[in-house]
Scaffold this motif. Structure first.
Motif, PDB file in Angstrom:
ATOM      1  N   GLN A   1       0.818  -1.206   0.000  1.00  0.00           N
ATOM      2  CA  GLN A   1       0.000   0.000   0.000  1.00  0.00           C
ATOM      3  C   GLN A   1       0.859   1.266   0.000  1.00  0.00           C
ATOM      4  O   GLN A   1       0.520   2.264  -0.634  1.00  0.00           O
ATOM      5  N   ARG A   2       1.988   1.202   0.709  1.00  0.00           N
ATOM      6  CA  ARG A   2       2.900   2.359   0.684  1.00  0.00           C
ATOM      7  C   ARG A   2       3.446   2.577  -0.717  1.00  0.00           C
ATOM      8  O   ARG A   2       3.578   3.715  -1.192  1.00  0.00           O
ATOM      9  N   LEU A   3       3.757   1.481  -1.401  1.00  0.00           N
ATOM     10  CA  LEU A   3       4.256   1.584  -2.772  1.00  0.00           C
ATOM     11  C   LEU A   3       3.170   2.145  -3.683  1.00  0.00           C
ATOM     12  O   LEU A   3       3.423   3.024  -4.521  1.00  0.00           O
ATOM     13  N   ALA A   4       1.942   1.645  -3.517  1.00  0.00           N
ATOM     14  CA  ALA A   4       0.828   2.135  -4.331  1.00  0.00           C
ATOM     15  C   ALA A   4       0.568   3.611  -4.059  1.00  0.00           C
ATOM     16  O   ALA A   4       0.323   4.397  -4.987  1.00  0.00           O
ATOM     17  N   ALA A   5       0.629   4.015  -2.791  1.00  0.00           N
ATOM     18  CA  ALA A   5       0.400   5.419  -2.440  1.00  0.00           C
ATOM     19  C   ALA A   5       1.432   6.312  -3.104  1.00  0.00           C
ATOM     20  O   ALA A   5       1.096   7.373  -3.657  1.00  0.00           O
ATOM     21  N   ALA A   6       2.702   5.904  -3.065  1.00  0.00           N
ATOM     22  CA  ALA A   6       3.756   6.708  -3.685  1.00  0.00           C
ATOM     23  C   ALA A   6       3.569   6.794  -5.195  1.00  0.00           C
ATOM     24  O   ALA A   6       3.755   7.857  -5.806  1.00  0.00           O
ATOM     25  N   ALA A   7       3.180   5.675  -5.831  1.00  0.00           N
ATOM     26  CA  ALA A   7       2.987   5.668  -7.276  1.00  0.00           C
ATOM     27  C   ALA A   7       1.817   6.559  -7.685  1.00  0.00           C
ATOM     28  O   ALA A   7       1.905   7.331  -8.647  1.00  0.00           O
ATOM     29  N   LEU A   8       0.736   6.482  -6.930  1.00  0.00           N
ATOM     30  CA  LEU A   8      -0.438   7.300  -7.256  1.00  0.00           C
ATOM     31  C   LEU A   8      -0.172   8.782  -6.986  1.00  0.00           C
ATOM     32  O   LEU A   8      -0.665   9.650  -7.714  1.00  0.00           O
ATOM     33  N   ASP A   9       0.614   9.072  -5.963  1.00  0.00           N
ATOM     34  CA  ASP A   9       1.012  10.466  -5.722  1.00  0.00           C
ATOM     35  C   ASP A   9       1.814  10.999  -6.903  1.00  0.00           C
ATOM     36  O   ASP A   9       1.651  12.155  -7.321  1.00  0.00           O
ATOM     37  N   ALA A  10       2.684  10.147  -7.438  1.00  0.00           N
ATOM     38  CA  ALA A  10       3.492  10.566  -8.584  1.00  0.00           C
ATOM     39  C   ALA A  10       2.624  10.821  -9.810  1.00  0.00           C
ATOM     40  O   ALA A  10       2.850  11.775 -10.567  1.00  0.00           O
ATOM     41  N   VAL A  11       1.603   9.974 -10.006  1.00  0.00           N
ATOM     42  CA  VAL A  11       0.677  10.190 -11.118  1.00  0.00           C
ATOM     43  C   VAL A  11      -0.070  11.514 -10.933  1.00  0.00           C
ATOM     44  O   VAL A  11      -0.245  12.290 -11.883  1.00  0.00           O
TER      45      VAL A  11
END
Length: 584
Positions: free
Chosen positions: A67-77
């Motif tokens: 979830q931390r990885l997903a959060a960082a990726a979505l923040d980047a998007v």
């Protein structure tokens, strides 16, 4: 015919007053300001806490590594695509520009625990025993994109009065599920319904919201509302509301503090959002409400709660499309449901526009429904052309004519609150109107209550709520000039078409006036036997106060000096001392 009283001039600010206490004047008063994107202005907003500080406070998101990885990726998007490409190419309209919407005294403040024994100028009537609570929008975090005033997190401001004293003042966020999650994450991540959901970038933000929910970065199951608009006290509970969620139960503590109990579903009976202006019948204690859905049918439902909190069956109101349903009215026997020209068309976002649309081809109509109906079979629609009322102040049955009288403020342009007008704010009008509905003939009539010479923009206010749904002579309404500020309030005689004005003074502005019937008034007392409470802010010296005005002669009785700035807000209520003792 009109008369005007001005508030006494406040004392000069002390020479040692800090410079930060003087807010900048909001740019929304300049209709010719540029439409180019402007940066978020410097203002007294708290910086987002660092991860270490949030962890120390026990407020960190409980994410697993994926979830931390997903959060960082979505923040980047969000930063790279949505903000960096889709939004950068389009200037913000002034109705979604943070530099306009939360400038000056619209800017948020931090929470304040109870401050006791407030200084008072004049004399507070000893009979006023209770707490004046007002709701408003107060974003926890600085916006990262578009922001409308109505998008902010709900904050309550409360002054406790007793025995001729102002015992305390406090302001607290309503602890919504949305607020708690964004506090833990340290930034705004839920979509802002008005400020952000425009055009292709709005579609992208909805997709981001869905992805974050799917990955468990956000939990939308406990609601996404901000609880920043309305307040009602029903069945021993103070409920804070916005029309995008269930209400939130807030308790006023013995020392004047405000504690959020939680999201309130009336004991598991309510599973849909409820509008922010339910109507409390003063005779029966019943609470009448609407719920609207912008995505799927049924688009509109009507229901009510008994005095002890038991919910009626839903009545599906047949409407062809999702309609903005901010307010409605009740009489002694009927519910009056407006179906007006502001509609929701989500497909407009795909075409690059706003989903909140002023449908000029639609004719406004008001539905008349028996107040305790179990279905819509007796619903009667009456057309009211060229009428959009954001708020309705009261309604009653006229036994002499068989008509239903509705008192509301007819606003033009109809979408002035939501969309930028090409002609600027100078075209804004909010005309206090008497609307007569004849359900038998299917006809209506409408007239301005005030003459052209006395015409003034009136928005936000109330009648004596002990007479809600019955014929009232007076209405107490905010003078929305210069729009959107409030320079005073008006006491309007609905029978004679006259108005008395209480003006706050040069550089002083407020909000909704709250009428409080005199608690020790004898039976059969005059309708206007009571007091008007309102928060007022002085933009010159940066000080805020609460005024107590005698509603009969429209003269100030007292001014309570508040320990901090109170931003311009939305709606409020007064809860008596005995009611406070019975809180659930």
């Amino acid at each position: 015919m009109s008369s005007s009283i001005s508030a006494p001039a406040p004392p000069a600010a002390p020479a040692t007053a800090p410079a930060t206490g003087r807010p900048k004047k909001p740019s929304q008063l300049n209709p010719n300001s540029s439409k180019t994107r402007t940066p978020v202005p410097a203002r007294p907003m708290r910086a987002a806490p660092t991860p270490a500080r949030r962890e120390a406070a026990g407020a960190v998101p409980k994410w697993n590594p994926l979830q931390r990885l997903a959060a960082a990726a979505l923040d980047a998007v969000e930063e790279g695509l949505v903000a960096g490409v889709l939004e950068r190419a389009h200037p913000l309209p002034r109705t979604a520009d943070p530099a306009v919407q939360i400038a000056g005294n619209y800017a948020p403040v931090g929470e304040r625990p109870p401050t006791g024994e407030l200084p008072v100028s004049g004399r507070i009537p000893a009979c006023l025993d209770g707490v004046y609570v007002r709701n408003g929008a107060n974003p926890l975090h600085a916006p990262r994109a578009g922001h409308h005033l109505f998008d902010g997190d709900g904050m309550l401001h409360a002054v406790r009065l007793r025995g001729g004293r102002a015992e305390s003042y406090a302001c607290r966020f309503t602890e919504t599920a949305r607020l708690r999650q964004e506090r833990a994450i340290g930034r705004p991540v839920f979509p802002k319904a008005i400020g952000e959901l425009h055009g292709h970038s709005g579609v992208a933000r909805l997709l981001l919201f869905g992805a974050r929910s799917l990955c468990g970065v956000l939990d939308a199951s406990q609601g996404i509302g901000v609880a920043n608009a309305g307040l009602v006290y029903h069945n021993n509970r103070l409920l804070a509301m916005s029309e995008d969620d269930l209400p939130y139960h807030v308790r006023v503590t013995a020392d004047g503090d405000l504690e959020t109990v939680g999201r309130y579903d009336f004991g598991g009976q309510l599973d849909t959002a409820m509008i922010a202006h339910p109507k409390l019948d003063p005779a029966t204690g019943e609470l009448f409400a609407l719920s609207y859905n912008v995505v799927s049918k049924p688009f509109l439902k009507y229901f009510y709660f008994t005095a002890d909190g038991r919910k009626s069956p839903d009545v599906v109101i047949p409407v062809d499309a999702p309609t903005m349903m901010h307010d409605f009215a009740v009489t002694e026997n009927h519910a009056i449901i407006p179906d007006q020209q502001i509609v929701f068309k989500l497909q407009e976002m795909v075409l690059g526009g706003s989903p909140v649309v002023y449908d000029r081809n639609k004719t406004a109509r008001f539905g008349v429904l028996p107040k305790r109906a179990t279905d819509a079979s007796r619903l009667q629609w009456v057309q009211v052309p060229d009428c959009f009322c954001f708020h309705l102040w009261n309604a009653w049955e006229d036994d002499a004519t068989g008509e239903i009288v509705v008192i509301g403020s007819c606003m033009t342009p109809a979408d002035a609150v939501f969309n930028e007008s090409s002609s600027g704010e100078e075209s804004f009008r909010s005309v206090l109107s008497e609307i007569r509905l004849d359900p038998r003939a299917g006809k209506s009539s409408r007239r301005a209550v005030l003459s052209d010479a006395d015409q003034v923009n009136l928005e936000a206010g109330m009648v004596n709520r002990q007479l809600l749904g019955r014929k009232t002579r007076y209405a107490y309404l905010a003078i929305a000039e210069p729009w959107p500020k409030v320079s005073g309030f008006a006491k309007v005689d609905l029978e004679n078409g006259t108005v008395e004005k209480f003006i706050y003074g040069e550089g002083r502005y407020g909000g909704e006036p709250c009428f409080v019937p005199r608690p020790d008034a004898p039976a059969g007392a005059a309708e206007d036997d009571g007091y008007v409470l309102c928060y007022v802010h002085d933009e010159g010296c940066g000080a805020s106060e609460m005024l107590v005005v005698n509603a009969r002669d429209m003269r100030a009785e007292a001014a309570v000096k508040l320990p901090g700035r109170v931003p311009y807000g939305l709606h409020g209520t007064f809860i008596g001392g005995e009611e406070l003792q019975r809180q659930a």
